[in-house]
Scaffold this active site. Structure first.
Site, PDB file in Angstrom:
ATOM      1  CG  ASP A  59      -0.358   0.004   2.524  1.00  0.00           C
ATOM      2  OD1 ASP A  59       0.877  -0.172   2.605  1.00  0.00           O
ATOM      3  OD2 ASP A  59      -1.085   0.189   3.521  1.00  0.00           O
ATOM      4  CG  ASP A  98       0.170  -3.980   2.087  1.00  0.00           C
ATOM      5  OD1 ASP A  98      -0.100  -4.711   3.055  1.00  0.00           O
ATOM      6  OD2 ASP A  98       1.044  -3.098   2.116  1.00  0.00           O
ATOM      7  CD  GLU A 197       7.487  -0.548   8.002  1.00  0.00           C
ATOM      8  OE1 GLU A 197       6.583  -1.254   7.516  1.00  0.00           O
ATOM      9  OE2 GLU A 197       7.731   0.616   7.612  1.00  0.00           O
TER      10      GLU A 197
HETATM   11  O1  KIV Z   1       3.437  -1.182   1.683  1.00  0.00           O
HETATM   12  C1  KIV Z   1       4.607  -1.605   1.744  1.00  0.00           C
HETATM   13  O2  KIV Z   1       5.443  -1.335   0.886  1.00  0.00           O
HETATM   14  C2  KIV Z   1       4.948  -2.437   2.884  1.00  0.00           C
HETATM   15  C3  KIV Z   1       6.369  -2.872   3.037  1.00  0.00           C
HETATM   16  C4  KIV Z   1       7.186  -1.720   3.439  1.00  0.00           C
HETATM   17  C5  KIV Z   1       6.511  -4.005   3.963  1.00  0.00           C
HETATM   18  O3  KIV Z   1       4.118  -2.751   3.670  1.00  0.00           O
END
Ligand code: KIV
Length: 295
Positions: A59, A98, A197
């Site tokens: 996302d 995501d 993270e």
């Molecule tokens: O949205 C994204 O790019 C992420 C990564 C940083 C794990 O969730």
């Protein structure tokens, strides 16, 4: 018939990633899991060709490619649109989508319906959702519905308003204990992997040691089972100061800027297009006053 391989031929699958976790440390099969984000067809193809294991349609597309200030405004339809483009570019890697903010925060049935859309309409092989203990029931529900779930704990960008900013998490004993509980909950609920993270290296290492599912670190040190970066950070294609952990492997932004400046200068000077870059009328037409326009 789909051209997407469903196993064998080096296709990365959820069971493969779980298997890697169980390999002995000295086994040649004990390979780290490489993950990167992609939001469109050409970058997805390049990542797949380069041999990345997991392509995440993050996302982060909201901030990196759509120009929003946070990930929060991304809609379900936008996320599906980008996932479809990535799916078309990937043959080998595992495609994880995501789930955007708001698409899984309310009613569990609605969250399940939304997750199913990523699988049925966009071709995702797994979904990622942010949060730990609070997501226990949801993760269990999705895995029961045969949707593999990647968890995400530590700094969860969709919680930016609750957290008060994008900060390293787990820095006090109490906060570290909460992150550990979150990671355990995600695993117990049935997730097949977990993103860690912005955590102290030591905490990420402890979670990695105790977890039976692979950990994928971003800003969580080198001891995780795999690593993920936002592609645009590592390519130098963002307009913000990259985070400390985001090693820049190329300056694609600089390359684009120089190429576009050169193009503008060539157009102004008349050196582009050249005669060799132009189409020519057939010799039978030469000398005529009017040449029919080809449509
Ligand atoms: O949205 C994204 O790019 C992420 C990564 C940083 C794990 O969730």
């Amino acid at each position: 018939m789909s051209t997407i391989p469903t196993g064998g031929d080096g296709k990365v699958t959820v069971p493969d990633l779980l298997q890697r976790k169980t390999e002995a440390a000295d086994s040649p099969n004990k390979k780290k899991i490489t993950c990167l984000t992609a939001y469109d067809y050409p970058t997805a193809r390049l990542l797949d060709e380069a041999g990345v294991d997991v392509v995440l349609v993050g996302d982060s597309v909201a901030m990196v490619a759509l120009g929003y200030d946070s990930t929060l405004p991304l809609t379900l339809e936008e996320a599906l649109h980008h996932t479809k483009a990535v799916r078309r570019g990937v043959q080998r890697a595992l495609v994880v989508a995501d789930m955007p903010y708001g698409s899984y925060h309310g009613d569990l049935n609605e969250a399940l319906r939304n997750a199913i859309r990523f699988v049925k309409e966009a071709g995702a092989e797994a979904v990622k959702i942010e949060g730990g203990e609070r997501r226990l029931e949801l993760i269990a529900r999705l895995t029961e519905a045969e949707i593999p779930v990647m968890g995400h704990v530590g700094l969860t960008p969709q919680s930016v308003n609750a957290l008060g900013g994008y900060r390293v998490q787990g820095k006090t004993p109490g906060a570290a204990e909460q992150v550990l509980r979150d990671a355990r909950a995600v695993e117990a609920a049935g997730a097949f992997a977990i993103v860690l993270e912005a955590l102290p290296r030591e905490l990420a290492a402890e979670i990695t040691r105790s977890a039976r599912i692979p950990t994928i670190g971003i800003g969580a040190g080198p001891d995780c089972d795999g690593q993920i970066l936002v592609l645009h950070d590592m390519l130098g294609l963002t307009f913000r100061e990259p985070p400390k952990f985001a090693r820049q492997y190329a300056n694609v932004g600089g390359t684009i800027l120089e190429a576009v400046k050169e193009y503008c200068a060539d157009v102004q000077s008349g050196s582009f297009p050249s005669d060799a870059e132009s189409y020519h009328a057939p010799s039978s037409m030469k000398g005529r006053k009017t040449i029919p326009i080809a449509r």
